[in-house]
Design a protein around this motif. Structure first.
Motif, short mmCIF file in Angstrom:
data_model
loop_
_atom_site.label_atom_id
_atom_site.label_comp_id
_atom_site.label_asym_id
_atom_site.label_seq_id
_atom_site.Cartn_x
_atom_site.Cartn_y
_atom_site.Cartn_z
N HIS A 233 0.83 -1.21 0.00
CA HIS A 233 0.00 0.00 0.00
C HIS A 233 0.87 1.26 0.00
CE1 HIS A 233 -3.33 2.61 1.16
NE2 HIS A 233 -2.68 2.98 2.24
N LEU A 234 1.96 1.24 0.77
CA LEU A 234 2.85 2.41 0.86
C LEU A 234 3.87 2.42 -0.28
CD1 LEU A 234 3.64 2.40 4.70
CD2 LEU A 234 2.23 4.07 3.47
N GLY A 235 4.04 1.28 -0.95
CA GLY A 235 5.02 1.20 -2.03
C GLY A 235 6.44 1.09 -1.51
N ILE A 236 6.60 0.43 -0.34
CA ILE A 236 7.97 0.27 0.16
C ILE A 236 8.31 -1.20 0.42
CG2 ILE A 236 8.11 2.61 1.15
CD1 ILE A 236 7.69 1.52 3.84
N ASN A 237 9.58 -1.43 0.60
CA ASN A 237 10.16 -2.76 0.77
C ASN A 237 9.51 -3.52 1.94
OD1 ASN A 237 11.94 -4.87 1.35
ND2 ASN A 237 13.60 -3.50 2.00
N PRO A 238 8.93 -4.74 1.69
CA PRO A 238 8.28 -5.49 2.77
C PRO A 238 9.26 -5.98 3.84
CG PRO A 238 8.31 -6.77 0.73
CD PRO A 238 8.82 -5.40 0.38
N ASP A 239 10.55 -5.93 3.56
CA ASP A 239 11.54 -6.33 4.58
C ASP A 239 12.00 -5.14 5.43
OD1 ASP A 239 11.58 -9.03 3.97
OD2 ASP A 239 13.02 -8.73 2.33
N ALA A 240 11.44 -3.96 5.16
CA ALA A 240 11.84 -2.77 5.93
C ALA A 240 11.57 -2.99 7.41
CB ALA A 240 11.10 -1.53 5.44
N VAL A 241 12.55 -2.60 8.24
CA VAL A 241 12.39 -2.74 9.69
C VAL A 241 11.69 -1.47 10.22
CG1 VAL A 241 14.68 -1.78 10.22
CG2 VAL A 241 13.59 -3.31 11.84
N VAL A 242 10.75 -1.67 11.15
CA VAL A 242 10.06 -0.54 11.78
C VAL A 242 10.71 -0.30 13.14
CG1 VAL A 242 7.85 0.37 12.60
CG2 VAL A 242 7.92 -1.10 10.56
N ALA A 243 11.35 0.86 13.29
CA ALA A 243 12.05 1.20 14.54
C ALA A 243 11.03 1.60 15.61
CB ALA A 243 13.03 2.33 14.29
N SER A 244 11.50 1.79 16.85
CA SER A 244 10.57 2.07 17.96
C SER A 244 9.80 3.36 17.76
CB SER A 244 11.34 2.13 19.28
OG SER A 244 12.11 3.31 19.35
N GLY A 245 10.42 4.37 17.09
CA GLY A 245 9.76 5.66 16.98
C GLY A 245 9.72 6.35 18.33
N GLY A 246 8.89 7.40 18.44
CA GLY A 246 8.80 8.13 19.70
C GLY A 246 7.96 9.37 19.58
N GLY A 247 7.92 10.16 20.65
CA GLY A 247 7.17 11.41 20.65
C GLY A 247 7.90 12.46 19.82
N ASP A 248 7.16 13.48 19.38
CA ASP A 248 7.77 14.48 18.47
C ASP A 248 8.92 15.25 19.11
OD1 ASP A 248 6.05 15.84 20.20
OD2 ASP A 248 4.85 16.74 18.62
N ASN A 249 8.84 15.52 20.42
CA ASN A 249 9.97 16.22 21.06
C ASN A 249 11.20 15.33 21.13
OD1 ASN A 249 8.72 18.79 21.75
ND2 ASN A 249 7.44 17.59 23.13
N MET A 250 11.00 14.03 21.42
CA MET A 250 12.12 13.09 21.51
C MET A 250 12.79 12.92 20.14
SD MET A 250 9.49 12.40 23.59
CE MET A 250 9.53 12.85 25.32
#
Length: 495
Positions: A233-250
């Motif tokens: 759906h996004l048009g990106i690599n299915p093996d892409a790793v999703v990192a933890s992410g965080g709040g906008d200030n962090m």
């Protein structure tokens, strides 16, 4: 180029979602995309958003960023999400969203927050127990509000997520949270980095909320791989790793290289924030200082003011000035605006802590009531609020050689000079104004590298300062600004 390492950074904010493609090898940002969100506003301070909009905006911004970078989405190695903090997203057993997300700027749960704060023993009790003072914007009071206003729906809660946790769940199917964003929930202890399950049991003795909490992960740990259908759906690599992410200030801290002591990030957006990295959770005795965890393994003491470019924007509209004309008038007035002082508390204020305050103008006479002085006074007044906050951070042991400026206001040379003079510190802008999206992309590269030590190298390579924006304080300006700041403090004291 064969040696490119491409990462996608996403920043889902109140106004919209921004996407950026970073090549972690060269440190260059190759492309950007964005899409707007709308707000559901109501009486009593209701501020909510339909989470489906976030998914649409995420998709649109990602497609745009890939197109503008001219890269193949199959080459994306990883991605990470920065999200607006404190928002509440509730899912049922099937993973369906139960109601619109209640946002950080929603004040409908103020009565619930007052009762929870009393239960914790007031500000000092909250600080002692959680390391932060819960405020109406935090997530915890939104849960009690939901229980009291939507009891049937409350009984169907199977998952409690923050906005960035919800996007990670959409990407991977996993429920987890990382320490930085979790710090702003009000049911998390920032010293021990654990959920305060007793507080949730106070809200609902059945234990339902406790079992609905996401699993906590470290900032450098992956949430997982992107789901194949979402990748397509996004048009990106299915093996892409999703990192933890965080709040906008962090994420903004990572995106400005604010990952070790000595750097201060100051954001001049519709609201203002000042934050700095700390290696230890030295919780300030000042309720206005939020000692959040960082998303780089330490802590991020932070202050937030509610009025910044929203206040300067109102003055511009009133005087019918575009940005250039406004800045010219600001520059035309002397420091201290000939005695005109504005307390720009149009939304109430968090720092100084005056939630019920309104804006006011002081010191007007027949001779000093001019356009130039009004324009200058609103910029000085908002900046004095940030100085007040910076002093609180400095009193807590923060030291800094320079301030890294981000946000819309940082584009104004005159405002940069005013900040440098009022703070008596050199200021410089980062090349990338989208610091949170850049921070997310850097965090994705850090997670992909698998090395907890590589973050400093990545920041060194990917966070570029704009030498042309460097602004140093001017000694005589500093003295005059200090006088004007003391007048501001006296007027604040009368409130």
């Amino acid at each position: 180029m064969a040696n490119q390492q491409l990462f996608l950074g996403i920043d889902c904010g109140t106004q919209g979602t921004k996407a950026l493609i970073l090549d972690a090898t060269s440190g260059h940002v190759l492309g950007h995309g964005s899409a707007a969100h709308t707000m559901i506003s109501g009486a009593d301070g209701r501020r909510e958003q339909d989470t489906a909009q976030w998914l649409d905006a995420f998709t649109q911004a990602t497609h745009q960023a890939l197109a503008s970078a001219g890269v193949d989405g199959q080459a994306i190695l990883g991605l990470s999400v920065s999200g607006q903090q404190h928002g509440l997203v509730l899912l049922d057993e099937q993973g369906q969203v139960l109601r619109p997300a209640k946002l950080w700027c929603d004040t409908e749960s103020t009565p619930q927050n007052d009762r929870l704060l009393a239960h914790l023993g007031g500000e000092s009790g909250s600080l002692e127990r959680l390391g932060v003072v819960i405020a109406p914007g935090y997530t915890v009071s939104k849960l009690l509000w939901t229980r009291e206003h939507y009891p049937q729906l409350f009984n169907r809660i199977a998952s409690i997520l923050l906005p960035h946790d919800f996007l990670n769940h959409w990407l991977t199917g996993r429920h987890c949270s990382e320490y930085g964003d979790a710090s702003g929930t009000g049911y998390f202890n920032v010293r021990t980095r654990q959920w305060d399950v007793q507080l949730l049991q106070h809200i609902d003795p059945s234990g339902r909320l406790q079992s609905a909490l996401p699993q906590l992960i470290e900032a450098h740990q992956p949430v997982g791989r992107i789901l194949p259908a979402v990748a397509a759906h996004l048009g990106i690599n299915p093996d892409a790793v999703v990192a933890s992410g965080g709040g906008d200030n962090m994420m903004g801290a990572i995106g400005t290289g604010n990952i070790q002591p000595g750097v201060i990030t100051m954001s001049l957006g519709s609201s203002g924030t000042v934050y700095a990295y700390a290696a230890e959770p030295a919780v300030s005795a000042q309720p206005s200082v939020a000692t959040f965890c960082s998303s780089s393994g330490g802590w991020l003491p932070l202050i937030c003011t509610m009025n910044l470019t929203n206040a300067t924007g109102v003055m511009r509209e009133l005087l019918e000035l575009d940005i250039e004309a406004f800045n010219a008038w600001v520059a035309a007035a002397p420091i201290g605006a000939e005695g005109v002082c504005m307390l720009p508390f149009l939304n109430g204020e968090r720092v100084p802590a005056l939630p019920h305050a309104t804006g006011s103008l002081f010191g007007l006479t027949t001779t000093n009531l001019t356009r130039a002085n009004l324009c200058r006074a609103v910029v000085e007044g908002t900046t004095f609020g940030l100085r007040y906050g910076l002093d609180l951070l400095r009193a807590n042991g923060l030291e800094a050689q320079s301030i890294r400026l981000i946000g819309g206001g940082s584009k104004s040379p005159i405002w940069r000079q005013i900040v440098a003079d009022i703070m008596d510190t050199t200021v410089i802008c980062t090349e990338q104004s989208e610091a949170a999206a850049l921070g997310a992309a850097i965090q994705a590269a850090w997670c992909h590298s698998g090395s907890p030590d590589s973050l400093a190298d990545l920041c060194e390579r990917c966070v570029k300062l704009d030498p042309a924006s460097e602004t140093r304080p001017i000694a005589e300006h500093v003295a005059a600004s200090q006088k004007a700041y003391e007048c501001y403090q006296q007027y604040v004291a009368t409130l």
